[in-house]
Design an enzyme around this catalytic site. Structure first.
Site, PDB file in Angstrom:
ATOM      1  CB  ILE A  96      -1.571  -5.731   8.288  1.00 16.85           C
ATOM      2  CG1 ILE A  96      -0.720  -6.107   9.507  1.00 16.85           C
ATOM      3  CG2 ILE A  96      -0.870  -4.678   7.534  1.00 16.85           C
ATOM      4  CD1 ILE A  96       0.564  -6.760   9.263  1.00 16.85           C
ATOM      5  CE  LYS A 112      -0.939  -7.051   4.631  1.00 14.75           C
ATOM      6  NZ  LYS A 112      -0.484  -6.015   4.091  1.00 14.75           N
ATOM      7  CE1 TYR A 125       0.876  -9.149   2.528  1.00 11.87           C
ATOM      8  CE2 TYR A 125       2.714  -7.557   1.645  1.00 11.87           C
ATOM      9  CZ  TYR A 125       1.307  -7.862   1.772  1.00 11.87           C
ATOM     10  OH  TYR A 125       0.204  -7.387   1.094  1.00 11.87           O
ATOM     11  CB  THR A 134      -0.896   0.005   1.263  1.00 12.84           C
ATOM     12  OG1 THR A 134      -1.759  -1.272   1.117  1.00 12.84           O
ATOM     13  CG2 THR A 134      -1.907   1.066   1.095  1.00 12.84           C
TER      14      THR A 134
END
Length: 293
Positions: A206, A164, A136, A47
């Protein structure tokens, strides 16, 4: 280690004329997020447009966030890449910076390692630095899925503290939670799956949506934790149109649009991403305004 419940995957503020990472805008955004529900921040993640940030820009971003944060929120730096040696070197450099609580290391993308390669990659990164590592897993972008068995193996390493999870596979996520220790952190990487993942024992999210509805995300978390599942579910349903709307075009263009509309100046996205057109912006604004009705 406690990284909080609502961790915002922070956009990177860009000066609209200079196309540079903007110190003043970083300061404003960090304060806004901390004041509106964020327990922690992920810096230079997906992001945050990490693919279009240079190494020097990432370091500038980390330094400014650390300075503005002043110890208030947990800070997680995105240091992952598809080059193990580069990831190790970058993680070591970030560790020397100070003020960073953990690193987020994405599954290596494009070169498509198998499970043995993924395991070896994360072991090498974790053993090279004292900074705690959050895995991740985002197969939609990296093409490879870190299988639950691999994450469970990695969770046994003292420096790998969490994951995540953006696979969207609740069966796999449930298996990870069931077969790792209670102190291994499992975060939803999808806003819309936050409540389902909490229900199977996850730790939080998250989040992208928390840029604009951080307090509401916290309210949902607190309702669930206090046993008011009905209230948590009601908040989840009310936020779902916005959660989906923020991915109506490639992230983070919708989030940046709403922040700019609210007076939190974060500038444009960088090419090859493009900003929302007028029609897309109007639709997204209508979704946000509909939350208060």
């Amino acid at each position: 280690m406690d990284l909080g419940k609502v961790i915002t995957a922070m956009v990177t503020p860009i000066h609209p004329e200079k196309n540079k990472v903007c110190k003043k805008r970083i300061h404003h955004l960090v304060n806004h997020l901390i004041d509106n529900g964020s327990d922690g921040l992920v810096i230079a993640g997906t992001t945050g447009e990490s693919p279009t940030l240079s190494h020097d820009e990432k370091m500038k971003l980390f330094r400014q966030v650390v300075e503005t944060n002043a110890g208030r929120a947990k800070l997680i730096a995105g240091t992952g890449s598809n080059n193990t040696a580069e990831t190790i070197a970058f993680t070591k450099e970030v560790a020397e910076l100070g003020g960073i609580d953990a690193v987020l290391v994405v599954a290596p993308y494009y070169n498509k390692p198998n499970q043995d390669g993924l395991y070896a990659h994360f072991v090498a990164v974790a053993e090279a630095s004292d900074l705690p590592v959050v895995i991740y897993n985002i197969p939609g972008r990296s093409v490879v899925n870190i299988e639950p068995e691999t994450i469970i193996r990695l969770a046994k390493l003292p420096n790998i503290i969490g994951v995540k999870e953006s696979s969207g596979n609740l069966d796999n996520i449930s298996k990870i939670i069931a077969e790792t220790s209670d102190d291994f952190l499992v975060y939803s990487g999808d806003d819309s799956l936050t409540l389902p993942i909490l229900a199977v024992g996850g730790n939080g999210v998250i989040s992208v949506a928390s840029h604009v509805v951080g307090n509401e995300m916290q309210e949902m978390m607190q309702a669930y934790e206090s046993g008011d599942v009905k209230k948590a579910a009601s908040i989840h349903r009310s936020l779902l149109p916005l959660m989906n709307g923020l991915f109506s075009v490639p992230n983070p263009a919708p989030t940046k649009y709403l922040l700019n509309q609210q007076g939190i100046s974060v500038g444009p996205v960088r090419l090859p991403l493009v900003d929302l057109n007028a029609e897309q912006g109007t639709k997204l604004q209508a979704i946000l305004e509909g939350l208060s009705k």
